[in-house]
Design a protein around this motif. Sequence first.
Motif, PDB file in Angstrom:
ATOM      1  N   ARG A  43      22.799  13.810  -6.832  1.00 35.54           N
ATOM      2  CA  ARG A  43      23.178  15.170  -6.831  1.00 35.54           C
ATOM      3  C   ARG A  43      22.106  16.208  -6.865  1.00 35.54           C
ATOM      4  NH1 ARG A  43      27.888  15.268 -11.532  1.00 35.54           N
ATOM      5  NH2 ARG A  43      29.353  13.937 -10.699  1.00 35.54           N
ATOM      6  N   LEU A  77      30.490  22.265  -2.787  1.00 30.22           N
ATOM      7  CA  LEU A  77      29.487  20.845  -2.412  1.00 30.22           C
ATOM      8  C   LEU A  77      29.607  20.505  -0.883  1.00 30.22           C
ATOM      9  CD1 LEU A  77      30.477  18.452  -5.353  1.00 30.22           C
ATOM     10  CD2 LEU A  77      28.537  20.144  -5.404  1.00 30.22           C
ATOM     11  N   SER A  95      24.632  14.567  -2.355  1.00 33.86           N
ATOM     12  CA  SER A  95      25.478  15.902  -2.474  1.00 33.86           C
ATOM     13  C   SER A  95      24.701  16.880  -2.860  1.00 33.86           C
ATOM     14  CB  SER A  95      26.707  15.761  -3.263  1.00 33.86           C
ATOM     15  OG  SER A  95      26.407  15.391  -4.641  1.00 33.86           O
ATOM     16  N   GLU A  96      24.839  18.036  -2.342  1.00 28.52           N
ATOM     17  CA  GLU A  96      24.176  19.142  -3.017  1.00 28.52           C
ATOM     18  C   GLU A  96      25.104  20.616  -3.452  1.00 28.52           C
ATOM     19  OE1 GLU A  96      21.206  21.089  -0.120  1.00 28.52           O
ATOM     20  OE2 GLU A  96      22.816  21.644   1.198  1.00 28.52           O
ATOM     21  N   LEU A  97      24.852  21.511  -4.449  1.00 34.20           N
ATOM     22  CA  LEU A  97      25.621  22.355  -4.724  1.00 34.20           C
ATOM     23  C   LEU A  97      25.240  23.808  -4.168  1.00 34.20           C
ATOM     24  CD1 LEU A  97      27.859  23.318  -7.221  1.00 34.20           C
ATOM     25  CD2 LEU A  97      25.676  24.049  -8.183  1.00 34.20           C
ATOM     26  N   SER A 148      31.644  25.204 -13.119  1.00 38.07           N
ATOM     27  CA  SER A 148      30.898  23.960 -12.099  1.00 38.07           C
ATOM     28  C   SER A 148      30.538  23.020 -13.164  1.00 38.07           C
ATOM     29  CB  SER A 148      29.927  24.227 -11.249  1.00 38.07           C
ATOM     30  OG  SER A 148      29.419  23.034 -10.577  1.00 38.07           O
ATOM     31  N   TYR A 150      29.703  20.049 -12.168  1.00 30.99           N
ATOM     32  CA  TYR A 150      28.516  19.507 -11.619  1.00 30.99           C
ATOM     33  C   TYR A 150      27.258  20.384 -11.710  1.00 30.99           C
ATOM     34  CZ  TYR A 150      26.125  17.993  -7.290  1.00 30.99           C
ATOM     35  OH  TYR A 150      25.375  17.632  -5.914  1.00 30.99           O
TER      36      TYR A 150
END
Length: 267
Positions: A43, A77, A95-97, A148, A150
């Motif tokens: 992440r 995302l 993945s990236e936010l 979030s 995440y």
Amino acid sequence: MYVQEFFNQLWLKYTQLTPQALFIHKLFTECGEQVVNDHIAFRTFDGCAFDLTAFTRILNSLGYEAFADYRFPEKHLEAKAFKHNSDALPKIFASELKRSELSLANQHILKRLIKTASMTELKVSDLYAGRLWSPITYAEYQSLAEESEYAAWLSTMGLTANHFTVSVNHLQNYNHLEKLNQLLISQGIPLNEVGGLIKGGPDVYLAQSATLADQYEERFACGTTALIPSCFYEFAYRYSLPSGKLFEGFVTNNASKIFDSTHRVID
Ligand code: NI
């Protein structure tokens, strides 16, 4: 760095944060199973020196090429799947936010956090270096998590494998997710129940289950300590496509539920 050494270091850091993964891995090997990884997930934040573009450059240098893109609008995302040119190594899901989709208050927390990261150019060893920035306060953590989970997870855990994933196809006696889940439940390991224990199935050519993340005592800025989710272990079974070839991609509907394995447990 040789790619195998990269995986050794990743596993070392991951199992320090995730004792359940070592326990489960040992359960399998004691049953005579050979554990093969399906994929490893990372992440990160967008628009910084360690964003998905920087990850892609590092993974390319290790012999990985991106083969698919995914979007999770409700989780803010984007993600890419990578496979190694030897086809003999686990796939990577990174993945990236999308920070600009969060509230201004949370964008501000993340902007400040990224500013404190010392690195100017991402290197291989940063991918298991953990938190490369100053700690946030517990109040900031809670603010991020409300919007979030995440963002809260990434702010505290930093860059590290978010999960390793066992290839269930490669297990001899536990090559069915139902049976594997029963084994884990009998050992008292909590599983992610979002959308049912098994996410997906033959209709999408991929079935997955996952544990709930271990808990880790984090020291926040100002000295507050709290137990927060660290990392989890995943199990994936892949079905053959009509062509006879094993499906190698990911399924957003499954993955969206798997992300929830690092949600805070609220009493
Ligand atoms: Ni995964």
